[in-house]
Design an enzyme around this catalytic site. Structure first.
Site, PDB file in Angstrom:
ATOM      1  N   ASP A   8       0.872  -1.174   0.000  1.00 16.08           N
ATOM      2  CA  ASP A   8       0.000   0.000   0.000  1.00 16.08           C
ATOM      3  C   ASP A   8       0.910   1.224   0.000  1.00 16.08           C
ATOM      4  OD1 ASP A   8       0.941   0.251   2.586  1.00 16.08           O
ATOM      5  OD2 ASP A   8      -1.022   0.291   3.547  1.00 16.08           O
ATOM      6  N   CYS A  65       3.369  -3.100   3.974  1.00 16.42           N
ATOM      7  CA  CYS A  65       2.524  -1.961   4.342  1.00 16.42           C
ATOM      8  C   CYS A  65       3.255  -1.229   5.470  1.00 16.42           C
ATOM      9  CB  CYS A  65       1.099  -2.382   4.697  1.00 16.42           C
ATOM     10  SG  CYS A  65       0.873  -3.352   6.193  1.00 16.42           S
ATOM     11  N   THR A  67       3.034  -1.371   8.775  1.00 15.99           N
ATOM     12  CA  THR A  67       3.484  -2.306   9.816  1.00 15.99           C
ATOM     13  C   THR A  67       3.747  -3.713   9.283  1.00 15.99           C
ATOM     14  OG1 THR A  67       1.209  -2.920  10.242  1.00 15.99           O
ATOM     15  CG2 THR A  67       2.130  -1.138  11.615  1.00 15.99           C
ATOM     16  N   HIS A  98      10.539 -23.954   8.568  1.00 11.21           N
ATOM     17  CA  HIS A  98       9.526 -24.651   9.371  1.00 11.21           C
ATOM     18  C   HIS A  98       8.103 -24.490   8.836  1.00 11.21           C
ATOM     19  CE1 HIS A  98      12.099 -24.885  13.301  1.00 11.21           C
ATOM     20  NE2 HIS A  98      12.796 -25.183  12.207  1.00 11.21           N
ATOM     21  N   HIS A 133       7.708 -30.960   9.920  1.00 10.22           N
ATOM     22  CA  HIS A 133       7.032 -29.688   9.638  1.00 10.22           C
ATOM     23  C   HIS A 133       5.919 -29.849   8.599  1.00 10.22           C
ATOM     24  CE1 HIS A 133       9.987 -27.759  12.086  1.00 10.22           C
ATOM     25  NE2 HIS A 133      10.976 -28.234  11.341  1.00 10.22           N
TER      26      HIS A 133
HETATM   27  C1  RB5 Z   1      -1.695   2.785   6.528  1.00 11.29           C
HETATM   28  O1  RB5 Z   1      -1.715   4.000   7.197  1.00 11.29           O
HETATM   29  C2  RB5 Z   1      -1.424   1.651   7.517  1.00 11.29           C
HETATM   30  O2  RB5 Z   1      -2.519   1.471   8.337  1.00 11.29           O
HETATM   31  C3  RB5 Z   1      -1.080   0.383   6.783  1.00 11.29           C
HETATM   32  O3  RB5 Z   1       0.004   0.604   5.937  1.00 11.29           O
HETATM   33  C4  RB5 Z   1      -0.699  -0.810   7.651  1.00 11.29           C
HETATM   34  O4  RB5 Z   1       0.250  -0.455   8.585  1.00 11.29           O
HETATM   35  C5  RB5 Z   1      -1.818  -1.579   8.208  1.00 11.29           C
HETATM   36  O5  RB5 Z   1      -1.636  -2.638   8.837  1.00 11.29           O
END
Ligand code: RB5
Length: 149
Positions: A8, A65, A67, A98, A133
């Site tokens: 994203d 993304c 996180t 694994h 596994h």
């Molecule tokens: C976008 O702001 C953020 O929420 C997305 O990139 C991600 O971290 C969501 O899990």
């Protein structure tokens, strides 16, 4: 080796670094988007990469993304996908060895580019160990069969 990439807006810059890295190594890839830093929804790109990897059109997927959490949760809804969110190299090789993970998820806001590229290399160069596994992976597939109708 063929890699499917997706992110994203929150993962766009790190994805661009990974693309440069794959190009330098001569690794074939396809970028499913997003193609700029405009706000968008990670699930739209997760599903495209996840479906392509589940269909075995690519050896692995890499999803990024902010996180790495949202995009990995979304990818893991596609049967046959085992997306692993990694922020260290130990997890990157352990999840291949694994879990036979077929998608690596990264968080641009969590790991720096240098570490992220090491994680990518470690993930792509590690092999599933099979043996005990495999039975565990088969049990994950059984859960999919039970709930994904
Ligand atoms: C976008 O702001 C953020 O929420 C997305 O990139 C991600 O971290 C969501 O899990």
């Amino acid at each position: 080796m063929k890699i499917a990439l997706g992110s994203d807006h929150g993962g766009f810059r790190l994805k661009s670094e990974i693309i440069k890295h794959l190009k330098n190594k001569g690794i074939e890839y396809n970028d499913f988007g997003t193609l700029n830093e405009e706000s968008c929804d990670y699930s739209d790109f997760a599903v495209q990469v996840a479906e392509a990897v589940a269909a075995k059109e690519y050896d692995f997927g890499i999803l990024i993304c902010g996180t790495g959490i949202g995009i990995s949760i979304a990818a893991n809804k596609v049967p046959g996908v085992r997306a692993a969110l990694c922020s260290d190299t130990f997890s990157a090789h352990a999840t291949r060895e694994h879990n036979d993970a077929n998608i690596l998820a990264l968080g641009e806001r969590i790991v720096g580019a240098g570490l992220a590229l090491d994680i990518v290399d470690t993930f792509l160069n590690s092999k599933f160990e099979g043996g005990r596994h495999q039975k565990r992976i088969d049990k994950i597939a059984d859960i999919e069969k039970k709930y994904c109708k």
